[in-house]
Design a protein around this motif. Sequence first.
Motif, PDB file in Angstrom:
ATOM      1  N   GLU A  69     -61.374  71.037 -73.870  1.00  0.00           N
ATOM      2  CA  GLU A  69     -61.539  70.583 -71.827  1.00  0.00           C
ATOM      3  C   GLU A  69     -61.732  69.051 -71.321  1.00  0.00           C
ATOM      4  OE1 GLU A  69     -64.200  73.755 -70.078  1.00  0.00           O
ATOM      5  OE2 GLU A  69     -62.744  74.764 -70.254  1.00  0.00           O
ATOM      6  N   THR A  70     -62.977  68.471 -71.664  1.00  0.00           N
ATOM      7  CA  THR A  70     -63.353  67.602 -71.562  1.00  0.00           C
ATOM      8  C   THR A  70     -61.938  66.164 -72.395  1.00  0.00           C
ATOM      9  OG1 THR A  70     -65.785  67.691 -71.656  1.00  0.00           O
ATOM     10  CG2 THR A  70     -65.048  65.494 -71.702  1.00  0.00           C
ATOM     11  N   GLN A  71     -61.987  66.433 -73.843  1.00  0.00           N
ATOM     12  CA  GLN A  71     -61.137  65.693 -73.832  1.00  0.00           C
ATOM     13  C   GLN A  71     -59.570  65.927 -73.116  1.00  0.00           C
ATOM     14  OE1 GLN A  71     -60.375  67.872 -78.265  1.00  0.00           O
ATOM     15  NE2 GLN A  71     -61.188  65.832 -78.820  1.00  0.00           N
ATOM     16  N   GLN A  72     -59.197  67.054 -72.949  1.00  0.00           N
ATOM     17  CA  GLN A  72     -58.163  67.038 -71.863  1.00  0.00           C
ATOM     18  C   GLN A  72     -58.051  66.200 -70.278  1.00  0.00           C
ATOM     19  OE1 GLN A  72     -55.127  68.776 -72.877  1.00  0.00           O
ATOM     20  NE2 GLN A  72     -54.626  66.930 -70.615  1.00  0.00           N
ATOM     21  N   ARG A  73     -59.375  66.684 -69.800  1.00  0.00           N
ATOM     22  CA  ARG A  73     -60.097  66.018 -68.296  1.00  0.00           C
ATOM     23  C   ARG A  73     -59.700  64.168 -68.508  1.00  0.00           C
ATOM     24  NH1 ARG A  73     -65.371  66.430 -66.923  1.00  0.00           N
ATOM     25  NH2 ARG A  73     -65.877  64.582 -67.142  1.00  0.00           N
ATOM     26  N   LEU A  75     -57.486  62.172 -70.889  1.00  0.00           N
ATOM     27  CA  LEU A  75     -55.998  62.086 -71.111  1.00  0.00           C
ATOM     28  C   LEU A  75     -55.427  62.607 -69.663  1.00  0.00           C
ATOM     29  CD1 LEU A  75     -55.106  64.336 -73.681  1.00  0.00           C
ATOM     30  CD2 LEU A  75     -55.396  62.184 -74.257  1.00  0.00           C
ATOM     31  N   ASN A  76     -55.795  63.284 -68.949  1.00  0.00           N
ATOM     32  CA  ASN A  76     -55.321  63.524 -67.311  1.00  0.00           C
ATOM     33  C   ASN A  76     -55.384  61.777 -67.054  1.00  0.00           C
ATOM     34  OD1 ASN A  76     -54.142  66.378 -68.135  1.00  0.00           O
ATOM     35  ND2 ASN A  76     -55.867  66.623 -67.231  1.00  0.00           N
ATOM     36  N   GLN A  77     -57.261  61.908 -66.754  1.00  0.00           N
ATOM     37  CA  GLN A  77     -57.496  60.560 -66.151  1.00  0.00           C
ATOM     38  C   GLN A  77     -57.273  59.642 -66.500  1.00  0.00           C
ATOM     39  OE1 GLN A  77     -61.664  61.550 -66.071  1.00  0.00           O
ATOM     40  NE2 GLN A  77     -61.323  63.669 -64.297  1.00  0.00           N
ATOM     41  N   SER A  78     -56.987  59.488 -67.550  1.00  0.00           N
ATOM     42  CA  SER A  78     -56.418  57.942 -68.572  1.00  0.00           C
ATOM     43  C   SER A  78     -55.360  57.222 -67.836  1.00  0.00           C
ATOM     44  CB  SER A  78     -56.434  58.161 -70.546  1.00  0.00           C
ATOM     45  OG  SER A  78     -54.732  58.628 -70.450  1.00  0.00           O
ATOM     46  N   TYR A  79     -54.790  57.755 -66.625  1.00  0.00           N
ATOM     47  CA  TYR A  79     -53.890  56.789 -66.286  1.00  0.00           C
ATOM     48  C   TYR A  79     -53.847  56.488 -64.616  1.00  0.00           C
ATOM     49  CZ  TYR A  79     -50.457  58.594 -69.373  1.00  0.00           C
ATOM     50  OH  TYR A  79     -49.635  58.562 -70.412  1.00  0.00           O
ATOM     51  N   VAL A  80     -55.960  56.666 -64.740  1.00  0.00           N
ATOM     52  CA  VAL A  80     -56.206  56.230 -63.224  1.00  0.00           C
ATOM     53  C   VAL A  80     -57.820  55.438 -64.128  1.00  0.00           C
ATOM     54  CG1 VAL A  80     -57.654  57.043 -61.474  1.00  0.00           C
ATOM     55  CG2 VAL A  80     -55.949  58.374 -62.557  1.00  0.00           C
ATOM     56  N   LYS A  81     -57.688  54.601 -63.145  1.00  0.00           N
ATOM     57  CA  LYS A  81     -58.935  53.498 -63.639  1.00  0.00           C
ATOM     58  C   LYS A  81     -60.112  54.076 -63.273  1.00  0.00           C
ATOM     59  CE  LYS A  81     -59.911  49.083 -63.204  1.00  0.00           C
ATOM     60  NZ  LYS A  81     -59.271  47.098 -62.473  1.00  0.00           N
ATOM     61  N   LEU A  82     -60.375  54.114 -64.600  1.00  0.00           N
ATOM     62  CA  LEU A  82     -62.101  54.159 -64.211  1.00  0.00           C
ATOM     63  C   LEU A  82     -63.213  53.545 -64.661  1.00  0.00           C
ATOM     64  CD1 LEU A  82     -61.950  57.575 -67.121  1.00  0.00           C
ATOM     65  CD2 LEU A  82     -61.516  57.509 -65.082  1.00  0.00           C
ATOM     66  N   THR A  83     -64.114  53.898 -63.995  1.00  0.00           N
ATOM     67  CA  THR A  83     -65.320  52.806 -63.894  1.00  0.00           C
ATOM     68  C   THR A  83     -65.710  53.044 -64.827  1.00  0.00           C
ATOM     69  OG1 THR A  83     -66.948  54.254 -62.636  1.00  0.00           O
ATOM     70  CG2 THR A  83     -65.912  53.224 -61.545  1.00  0.00           C
ATOM     71  N   TRP A  84     -66.427  51.871 -65.717  1.00  0.00           N
ATOM     72  CA  TRP A  84     -67.629  52.173 -67.241  1.00  0.00           C
ATOM     73  C   TRP A  84     -68.260  53.511 -66.613  1.00  0.00           C
ATOM     74  CZ3 TRP A  84     -66.311  49.900 -71.607  1.00  0.00           C
ATOM     75  CH2 TRP A  84     -65.908  48.796 -71.065  1.00  0.00           C
ATOM     76  N   GLU A  89     -69.774  58.942 -68.696  1.00  0.00           N
ATOM     77  CA  GLU A  89     -70.327  60.320 -67.856  1.00  0.00           C
ATOM     78  C   GLU A  89     -69.406  61.130 -69.178  1.00  0.00           C
ATOM     79  OE1 GLU A  89     -70.202  60.745 -63.641  1.00  0.00           O
ATOM     80  OE2 GLU A  89     -71.838  59.538 -63.944  1.00  0.00           O
ATOM     81  N   ILE A  90     -68.159  60.833 -68.878  1.00  0.00           N
ATOM     82  CA  ILE A  90     -66.933  61.927 -70.032  1.00  0.00           C
ATOM     83  C   ILE A  90     -67.320  61.358 -71.652  1.00  0.00           C
ATOM     84  CG2 ILE A  90     -64.752  61.422 -70.863  1.00  0.00           C
ATOM     85  CD1 ILE A  90     -63.840  60.925 -67.818  1.00  0.00           C
ATOM     86  N   TYR A  91     -67.900  60.325 -72.467  1.00  0.00           N
ATOM     87  CA  TYR A  91     -67.841  60.527 -73.555  1.00  0.00           C
ATOM     88  C   TYR A  91     -69.452  61.280 -73.647  1.00  0.00           C
ATOM     89  CZ  TYR A  91     -68.738  58.029 -77.949  1.00  0.00           C
ATOM     90  OH  TYR A  91     -69.952  57.997 -79.375  1.00  0.00           O
ATOM     91  N   LYS A  92     -70.140  61.367 -72.999  1.00  0.00           N
ATOM     92  CA  LYS A  92     -71.964  62.003 -73.130  1.00  0.00           C
ATOM     93  C   LYS A  92     -71.316  63.642 -73.075  1.00  0.00           C
ATOM     94  CE  LYS A  92     -74.293  59.011 -71.023  1.00  0.00           C
ATOM     95  NZ  LYS A  92     -75.440  58.542 -69.621  1.00  0.00           N
ATOM     96  N   GLU A  93     -70.560  63.663 -72.259  1.00  0.00           N
ATOM     97  CA  GLU A  93     -69.973  65.414 -72.146  1.00  0.00           C
ATOM     98  C   GLU A  93     -69.281  65.829 -73.283  1.00  0.00           C
ATOM     99  OE1 GLU A  93     -67.852  66.582 -69.174  1.00  0.00           O
ATOM    100  OE2 GLU A  93     -68.927  65.258 -67.607  1.00  0.00           O
ATOM    101  N   LEU A  94     -68.181  64.210 -74.507  1.00  0.00           N
ATOM    102  CA  LEU A  94     -67.715  64.848 -75.687  1.00  0.00           C
ATOM    103  C   LEU A  94     -68.515  64.868 -76.351  1.00  0.00           C
ATOM    104  CD1 LEU A  94     -64.957  65.348 -76.671  1.00  0.00           C
ATOM    105  CD2 LEU A  94     -65.231  62.592 -76.341  1.00  0.00           C
ATOM    106  N   TYR A  95     -69.823  63.920 -76.830  1.00  0.00           N
ATOM    107  CA  TYR A  95     -69.549  63.522 -77.367  1.00  0.00           C
ATOM    108  C   TYR A  95     -71.387  64.300 -77.760  1.00  0.00           C
ATOM    109  CZ  TYR A  95     -66.156  61.668 -79.500  1.00  0.00           C
ATOM    110  OH  TYR A  95     -64.712  61.726 -79.811  1.00  0.00           O
TER     111      TYR A  95
END
Length: 95
Positions: A69-73, A75-84, A89-95
């Motif tokens: 689910e985190t990986q999919q999220r 990917l879905n957000q990869s086209y949106v500009k994310l802050t560091w 936060e996404i990286y912490k959830e994934l790993y």
Amino acid sequence: MLMDAKITEILVCPLCKGPLLWNEKKKEFYCRSDMKAFPVIDGIPCMVPTEAREMKEEEIESFAKTVEETQQRLLNQSYVKLTWQQMAEIYKELY
């Protein structure tokens, strides 16, 4: 402690030689095939089969679903500009 990405890429299960999932919160590598959790002790993965704990199917499936689910999220957000901070936060959830 963040596990080095290179280590997570090259480590495989010592029993079946299959891929492992990294659980940052529990500091363990999971093998879905063998249902084993390999601990990380003082920053060093302990890949000795007799040191691995048995896992319940629900435990590993729940974690695998969270990773997917985190990986999919991500990917879905990869086209949106994310802050560091958001990426961290996404990286912490994934790993």
